[in-house]
Design an enzyme around this catalytic site. Sequence first.
Site, PDB file in Angstrom:
ATOM      1  N   HIS A  23       0.829  -1.197   0.000  1.00  0.00           N
ATOM      2  CA  HIS A  23       0.000   0.000   0.000  1.00  0.00           C
ATOM      3  C   HIS A  23       0.870   1.256   0.000  1.00  0.00           C
ATOM      4  O   HIS A  23       0.626   2.194  -0.764  1.00  0.00           O
ATOM      5  CB  HIS A  23      -0.926  -0.014   1.213  1.00  0.00           C
ATOM      6  CG  HIS A  23      -1.859  -1.179   1.242  1.00  0.00           C
ATOM      7  ND1 HIS A  23      -3.228  -1.054   1.138  1.00  0.00           N
ATOM      8  CD2 HIS A  23      -1.615  -2.505   1.359  1.00  0.00           C
ATOM      9  CE1 HIS A  23      -3.796  -2.257   1.188  1.00  0.00           C
ATOM     10  NE2 HIS A  23      -2.833  -3.153   1.327  1.00  0.00           N
ATOM     11  N   ASP A 128      -6.168   5.394   1.172  1.00  0.00           N
ATOM     12  CA  ASP A 128      -6.302   3.954   1.018  1.00  0.00           C
ATOM     13  C   ASP A 128      -7.706   3.520   1.405  1.00  0.00           C
ATOM     14  O   ASP A 128      -8.350   4.139   2.269  1.00  0.00           O
ATOM     15  CB  ASP A 128      -5.264   3.269   1.924  1.00  0.00           C
ATOM     16  CG  ASP A 128      -5.115   1.796   1.652  1.00  0.00           C
ATOM     17  OD1 ASP A 128      -6.015   1.027   2.055  1.00  0.00           O
ATOM     18  OD2 ASP A 128      -4.111   1.401   1.054  1.00  0.00           O
ATOM     19  N   ALA A 353      14.978  -7.604  -2.403  1.00  0.00           N
ATOM     20  CA  ALA A 353      15.485  -7.668  -3.773  1.00  0.00           C
ATOM     21  C   ALA A 353      14.841  -6.593  -4.649  1.00  0.00           C
ATOM     22  O   ALA A 353      13.684  -6.224  -4.428  1.00  0.00           O
ATOM     23  CB  ALA A 353      15.208  -9.047  -4.361  1.00  0.00           C
ATOM     24  N   GLN A 355      12.886  -5.981  -7.222  1.00  0.00           N
ATOM     25  CA  GLN A 355      11.986  -6.762  -8.065  1.00  0.00           C
ATOM     26  C   GLN A 355      11.748  -6.121  -9.432  1.00  0.00           C
ATOM     27  O   GLN A 355      11.709  -6.829 -10.452  1.00  0.00           O
ATOM     28  CB  GLN A 355      10.648  -6.968  -7.350  1.00  0.00           C
ATOM     29  CG  GLN A 355       9.641  -7.761  -8.171  1.00  0.00           C
ATOM     30  CD  GLN A 355       8.515  -8.318  -7.337  1.00  0.00           C
ATOM     31  OE1 GLN A 355       8.739  -9.196  -6.510  1.00  0.00           O
ATOM     32  NE2 GLN A 355       7.312  -7.816  -7.529  1.00  0.00           N
ATOM     33  N   HIS A 370       3.062 -14.986  -5.577  1.00  0.00           N
ATOM     34  CA  HIS A 370       1.887 -15.072  -4.707  1.00  0.00           C
ATOM     35  C   HIS A 370       0.718 -14.282  -5.286  1.00  0.00           C
ATOM     36  O   HIS A 370      -0.403 -14.396  -4.812  1.00  0.00           O
ATOM     37  CB  HIS A 370       2.232 -14.522  -3.326  1.00  0.00           C
ATOM     38  CG  HIS A 370       2.556 -13.051  -3.333  1.00  0.00           C
ATOM     39  ND1 HIS A 370       3.490 -12.497  -4.185  1.00  0.00           N
ATOM     40  CD2 HIS A 370       2.055 -12.019  -2.610  1.00  0.00           C
ATOM     41  CE1 HIS A 370       3.558 -11.201  -3.979  1.00  0.00           C
ATOM     42  NE2 HIS A 370       2.701 -10.875  -3.034  1.00  0.00           N
ATOM     43  N   TRP A 373      -1.026  -7.534  -5.902  1.00  0.00           N
ATOM     44  CA  TRP A 373      -1.269  -6.702  -7.071  1.00  0.00           C
ATOM     45  C   TRP A 373      -0.027  -5.952  -7.525  1.00  0.00           C
ATOM     46  O   TRP A 373       0.184  -5.769  -8.722  1.00  0.00           O
ATOM     47  CB  TRP A 373      -2.421  -5.730  -6.830  1.00  0.00           C
ATOM     48  CG  TRP A 373      -2.773  -4.978  -8.080  1.00  0.00           C
ATOM     49  CD1 TRP A 373      -2.771  -3.632  -8.273  1.00  0.00           C
ATOM     50  CD2 TRP A 373      -3.148  -5.549  -9.357  1.00  0.00           C
ATOM     51  NE1 TRP A 373      -3.123  -3.323  -9.563  1.00  0.00           N
ATOM     52  CE2 TRP A 373      -3.359  -4.484 -10.254  1.00  0.00           C
ATOM     53  CE3 TRP A 373      -3.327  -6.864  -9.817  1.00  0.00           C
ATOM     54  CZ2 TRP A 373      -3.736  -4.690 -11.580  1.00  0.00           C
ATOM     55  CZ3 TRP A 373      -3.700  -7.052 -11.140  1.00  0.00           C
ATOM     56  CH2 TRP A 373      -3.900  -5.981 -12.006  1.00  0.00           C
ATOM     57  N   ASN A 374       0.820  -5.493  -6.605  1.00  0.00           N
ATOM     58  CA  ASN A 374       2.070  -4.868  -7.024  1.00  0.00           C
ATOM     59  C   ASN A 374       2.861  -5.804  -7.931  1.00  0.00           C
ATOM     60  O   ASN A 374       3.333  -5.415  -8.998  1.00  0.00           O
ATOM     61  CB  ASN A 374       2.925  -4.509  -5.808  1.00  0.00           C
ATOM     62  CG  ASN A 374       2.572  -3.167  -5.198  1.00  0.00           C
ATOM     63  OD1 ASN A 374       2.942  -2.124  -5.708  1.00  0.00           O
ATOM     64  ND2 ASN A 374       1.848  -3.207  -4.094  1.00  0.00           N
ATOM     65  N   GLU A 378       3.502  -5.177 -11.981  1.00  0.00           N
ATOM     66  CA  GLU A 378       4.904  -5.036 -12.356  1.00  0.00           C
ATOM     67  C   GLU A 378       5.294  -6.088 -13.387  1.00  0.00           C
ATOM     68  O   GLU A 378       5.949  -5.779 -14.391  1.00  0.00           O
ATOM     69  CB  GLU A 378       5.789  -5.146 -11.115  1.00  0.00           C
ATOM     70  CG  GLU A 378       5.700  -3.946 -10.179  1.00  0.00           C
ATOM     71  CD  GLU A 378       6.403  -4.145  -8.852  1.00  0.00           C
ATOM     72  OE1 GLU A 378       6.328  -3.237  -8.009  1.00  0.00           O
ATOM     73  OE2 GLU A 378       7.030  -5.212  -8.657  1.00  0.00           O
ATOM     74  N   ASP A 394      -6.418 -10.475  -1.658  1.00  0.00           N
ATOM     75  CA  ASP A 394      -6.895 -10.339  -3.034  1.00  0.00           C
ATOM     76  C   ASP A 394      -6.211 -11.290  -3.997  1.00  0.00           C
ATOM     77  O   ASP A 394      -6.569 -11.359  -5.183  1.00  0.00           O
ATOM     78  CB  ASP A 394      -6.679  -8.899  -3.510  1.00  0.00           C
ATOM     79  CG  ASP A 394      -5.202  -8.491  -3.483  1.00  0.00           C
ATOM     80  OD1 ASP A 394      -4.468  -8.990  -2.618  1.00  0.00           O
ATOM     81  OD2 ASP A 394      -4.787  -7.659  -4.306  1.00  0.00           O
TER      82      ASP A 394
END
Length: 477
Positions: A23, A128, A353, A355, A370, A373-374, A378, A394
């Site tokens: 978030h 949020d 890391a 990402q 997993h 959403w990020n 990405e 989610d």
Amino acid sequence: MENPIREVAPVVVVMVPLPAQGHLNQLLHFSRHISAHGIPVHFVSSATHNTQAKIRVQGWDPITISNIHFHDLPLPPYAVPAPDPKAPTKFPDHLQPIFEAALHLRQPFAALLQSLSSTAHRVAVVHDTLMSFAAQESTTLPNAESYIFHCTSAFTNLFMIIAFLKKFSGLNVSVSQTSYLPSLSIEGCFSDRFLEFVGSQAGMTDIDVGEIYNTCRAVEAEFLELPTQPPFLGNRKMRSLAVGPLHPINLHGQDGSPSRRRHECLEWLDKQPAQSVLYISFGSNSFLTEEEILGLAMGLKHSDQRFVWVLREADRGDIFAEEKSEKKGENYQLPENYEEGLEGVGMVVRDWAPQLEILAHKSIGGFLSHCGWNSCIESMSMGVPIATWPMHSDQPWNAMLITEVLKIGVPVMDWARRGETPSSTIVEAAVRRLMESEEGKDMRRKAEELGRAIREAWLEGGSSREDLDFFIAHISR
């Protein structure tokens, strides 16, 4: 004699994230885009979580942007338990103390809002979904207005609303307009304590002017439009805005900022063939059991695929307290001599890391995720297909979007079998399917096409660029 021109301060934006990595990250990236239009942004959280957001953001350096202002608001003391791999659900209930403590930001936030309101023509509050007290506070001032920011996909948000309505109100809502209707329920996605927390935020967002998503129409046009139709018509005064992907999509010399020291895994990736490496990460808030680690480790080994595996414990409510913990990493043990046998084939990363840089690397051919959403947005923006292993929240809906709607991924284990531990054989089969089968190659082509469409959304005339311009024009009116 002419009347003197009254100087009016410009519009300012206040960001109010939930203090959890996925978030914080999205709203900080959004802050960069707004600040680029010359609008001051005030980012509101605790000192701990503002620091966390700044040190973990990738592709740009917040310190170099003078009109993003971080406000370290006080929090009462809160517990910082470790994740429990033996918990009845995978939901990170160990973060619940910080979620509840975050509601105490309301009073200092209200004082900040009052101060900003006295010197600005308009204050736009972007909050949020789970920090909806910010919307209520905005109604106390004549020149403040609020916008809800969804850290989930539009697909997830739509069908999660349906699932919540079915569970808590008995309404069996359906969406006949859509060509796809998932049958997922919220069972197993959340803890009871978190559902109570969500309930405490319900009913506060009807006063929001609009809603904003970190997605783009190339991915989710259908699911962005449906909530504006019956039975979901709300009180929003403007269309839903899709302004994603918010993270930088060009990581080379972004904003002219000096690059941070290059991570060693990127040096390793430089030596690998194009699209030959599987990247594995379960994000910041998911955790694995010993059995899952063993199954994944042996499945990767038997798949004969190159891989980079980020193996680290889930964040605690205070990541800096986690770094001091003597028990850090005790649940994340690999088979004896496992890492020693990976030379030239695989690499295990135990720390945070980069990402975005990993997914953008030419050697990456797939992502075992997993499905936070990020991670999804990405990966999609970089044209990388996904092997899905959802854990909670989610993630099951995101996994369904990836595998069944967009068809750019394969499941490691169906959500319906979430109580089972994927064996090494199951992991191996999913990895081979994604990385070396003809079906996997076709998914990679589709992912690359989608990635191009997502990146084009930020070009002049692209849908995300236009939605951001609409937002800027609206708050600056």
